[in-house]
Scaffold this motif. Structure first.
Motif, short mmCIF file in Angstrom:
data_model
loop_
_atom_site.label_atom_id
_atom_site.label_comp_id
_atom_site.label_asym_id
_atom_site.label_seq_id
_atom_site.Cartn_x
_atom_site.Cartn_y
_atom_site.Cartn_z
N GLY A 30 50.04 15.59 35.36
CA GLY A 30 49.73 14.95 34.08
C GLY A 30 48.30 14.45 34.01
N ALA A 31 47.72 14.17 35.16
CA ALA A 31 46.32 13.73 35.22
C ALA A 31 45.36 14.91 35.34
N GLY A 32 45.91 16.14 35.35
CA GLY A 32 45.06 17.33 35.37
C GLY A 32 44.73 17.86 36.76
N PHE A 33 45.54 17.51 37.75
CA PHE A 33 45.28 17.95 39.12
C PHE A 33 46.44 18.77 39.65
N ASP A 34 46.19 19.53 40.72
CA ASP A 34 47.23 20.27 41.42
C ASP A 34 47.66 19.44 42.61
N LEU A 35 48.97 19.36 42.84
CA LEU A 35 49.49 18.72 44.04
C LEU A 35 49.50 19.77 45.13
N GLU A 36 48.55 19.67 46.06
CA GLU A 36 48.42 20.65 47.14
C GLU A 36 49.44 20.40 48.24
N ALA A 37 49.70 19.14 48.54
CA ALA A 37 50.67 18.81 49.59
C ALA A 37 51.07 17.34 49.47
N LEU A 38 52.27 17.04 49.93
CA LEU A 38 52.74 15.67 50.05
C LEU A 38 53.49 15.60 51.37
N THR A 39 53.09 14.65 52.22
CA THR A 39 53.77 14.47 53.49
C THR A 39 54.16 13.02 53.65
N VAL A 40 55.22 12.80 54.39
CA VAL A 40 55.66 11.45 54.74
C VAL A 40 55.80 11.42 56.25
N THR A 41 55.12 10.46 56.88
CA THR A 41 55.24 10.28 58.31
C THR A 41 55.49 8.81 58.60
N GLN A 42 56.07 8.54 59.73
CA GLN A 42 56.32 7.15 60.14
C GLN A 42 55.15 6.66 60.99
N ALA A 43 54.74 5.45 60.73
CA ALA A 43 53.73 4.76 61.53
C ALA A 43 54.27 3.37 61.81
N GLY A 44 55.04 3.28 62.89
CA GLY A 44 55.72 2.02 63.18
C GLY A 44 56.83 1.80 62.16
N ARG A 45 56.83 0.64 61.53
CA ARG A 45 57.86 0.36 60.52
C ARG A 45 57.44 0.79 59.13
N ARG A 46 56.26 1.29 59.01
CA ARG A 46 55.75 1.77 57.72
C ARG A 46 55.88 3.27 57.59
N THR A 88 52.18 3.02 53.27
CA THR A 88 50.76 3.17 53.01
C THR A 88 50.59 4.46 52.24
N LEU A 89 49.89 4.38 51.11
CA LEU A 89 49.65 5.55 50.29
C LEU A 89 48.23 6.04 50.52
N GLU A 90 48.10 7.31 50.82
CA GLU A 90 46.80 7.94 50.97
C GLU A 90 46.72 9.08 49.95
N VAL A 91 45.81 8.96 49.01
CA VAL A 91 45.56 10.04 48.06
C VAL A 91 44.19 10.60 48.42
N THR A 92 44.13 11.91 48.61
CA THR A 92 42.90 12.53 49.09
C THR A 92 42.77 13.94 48.53
N SER A 93 41.60 14.50 48.70
CA SER A 93 41.39 15.90 48.34
C SER A 93 41.44 16.72 49.63
N PRO A 94 41.65 18.02 49.51
CA PRO A 94 41.69 18.84 50.73
C PRO A 94 40.32 18.84 51.40
N GLY A 95 40.31 18.87 52.69
CA GLY A 95 39.04 18.93 53.40
C GLY A 95 38.46 20.33 53.36
N VAL A 96 37.23 20.45 53.77
CA VAL A 96 36.56 21.74 53.78
C VAL A 96 37.24 22.69 54.75
N ASP A 97 38.00 22.14 55.70
CA ASP A 97 38.67 22.99 56.69
C ASP A 97 40.00 23.54 56.21
N ARG A 98 40.38 23.21 54.97
CA ARG A 98 41.64 23.73 54.44
C ARG A 98 41.57 25.25 54.35
N PRO A 99 42.57 25.94 54.85
CA PRO A 99 42.54 27.40 54.74
C PRO A 99 42.69 27.86 53.29
#
Length: 171
Positions: A30-46, A88-99
């Motif tokens: 809706g904001a005009g972007f493509d969702l390239e990936a979404l991951t969920v990982t555990q970091a302790g209790r977060r 913890t939410l991290e919103v980012t763009s793909p890095g230059v190393d993305r295939p």
């Protein structure tokens, strides 16, 4: 596209990740972007929710901030209480190393130098044009058309000075 982080494997994690992707995708698109990936990982209790977005126009820091607020509001408003759990939410763009694999990845790389492996050797070429599944590459001064799958995955190479004096070669 949802990618499972290395080492993850529970069906509950996969199910939760899919549910979050379904919840977040409309906000991102809706904001005009493509969702390239979404991951969920555990970091302790977060939980760490990483949302990777991209667009033909690129992604600015202001875009990241706006999307972070919108995605956070969506997660916090969810009926299942995900926002009430520490995350913890991290919103980012793909890095230059993305295939480069999808047609849109290649389209966004027009004018860029890329590298891929062909018969066990590394090959570099500049992306000239992308039309459907055909990628036109300049390899050592010779322009050739390749089926995208024969040069995928390729990776964009970092250049400190471009051959055209630093001007973008977009078509």
């Amino acid at each position: 596209m949802t990618r499972r982080p290395t080492g993850a494997g529970s069906r509950e994690t996969d199910r939760r990740q899919h549910e979050l992707e379904v919840q977040v995708r409309p906000v991102v698109e809706g904001a005009g972007f493509d969702l390239e990936a979404l991951t969920v990982t555990q970091a302790g209790r977060r939980s760490v929710v990483r949302v990777i977005v991209d667009s033909d126009a690129g992604v600015s820091l202001d875009d990241i901030a706006t999307l972070s607020r919108a995605v956070s509001q969506e997660l916090d408003a969810g009926d299942d209480g995900f926002g009430s759990q520490p995350y913890t939410l991290e919103v980012t763009s793909p890095g230059v190393d993305r295939p480069l694999t999808d047609q849109r990845h290649w389209r966004r790389a027009v004018g860029r130098l890329v590298e891929w492996v062909d018969d066990g050797r590394k090959v570099q070429g500049r992306v000239v044009k992308v039309a459907g599944d055909v990628v036109t590459l300049d390899i050592g001064g010779t322009t050739r058309e390749h089926q995208r799958e024969t040069v995928s995955p390729a990776r964009v190479q970092v250049e400190f000075s471009k051959p055209d004096g630093g001007k973008e070669q977009r078509s």
